[in-house]
Motif scaffolding. Structure first.
Motif, PDB file in Angstrom:
ATOM      1  N   THR A  91      88.412  59.925  33.204  1.00 24.85           N
ATOM      2  CA  THR A  91      88.138  61.331  33.488  1.00 24.85           C
ATOM      3  C   THR A  91      88.897  62.232  32.525  1.00 24.85           C
ATOM      4  N   ILE A  92      90.136  61.897  32.251  1.00 24.33           N
ATOM      5  CA  ILE A  92      90.927  62.699  31.305  1.00 24.33           C
ATOM      6  C   ILE A  92      90.355  62.590  29.898  1.00 24.33           C
ATOM      7  N   CYS A 117      87.118  64.549  29.459  1.00 21.53           N
ATOM      8  CA  CYS A 117      87.230  65.959  29.870  1.00 21.53           C
ATOM      9  C   CYS A 117      86.438  66.259  31.141  1.00 21.53           C
TER      10      CYS A 117
END
Length: 87
Positions: free
Chosen positions: A26-27, A30
């Motif tokens: 997820t990081i 984005c």
């Protein structure tokens, strides 16, 4: 992270993506992976309840509307209901 790990345990999916990896994806993307995660979590909730439905689409729409906390709460409720039935 814990929500994903608990769902994988209840559905007996040891090779599924772990909660930590989902968080990292997820990081890196984005937040795009989070939308995919919401969809898959909805499918997992349907599998947990033993029914066929469109919960994944509902979770995805809520995520697109920036209401991602609601599907997480609903998934946690499904996990709690299943866990109560086990004990």
């Amino acid at each position: 992270i814990k929500l994903t790990d608990e769902m994988n345990t209840l559905l007996n999916k040891p090779n599924a993506t772990s909660g930590l990896m989902a968080f990292i994806y997820t990081i890196i993307t984005c937040g795009i992976y989070f939308l995919y995660w919401l969809y898959k979590m909805g499918d997992n909730v349907d599998a947990l309840k033993g029914k066929s439905g469109d919960t994944g689409i509902l979770y995805l729409v809520l995520g697109l509307l920036c209401l991602g906390i609601i599907p997480m709460a609903l998934a946690q409720d499904a996990i709690n209901d299943k866990a109560d039935g086990l004990y």
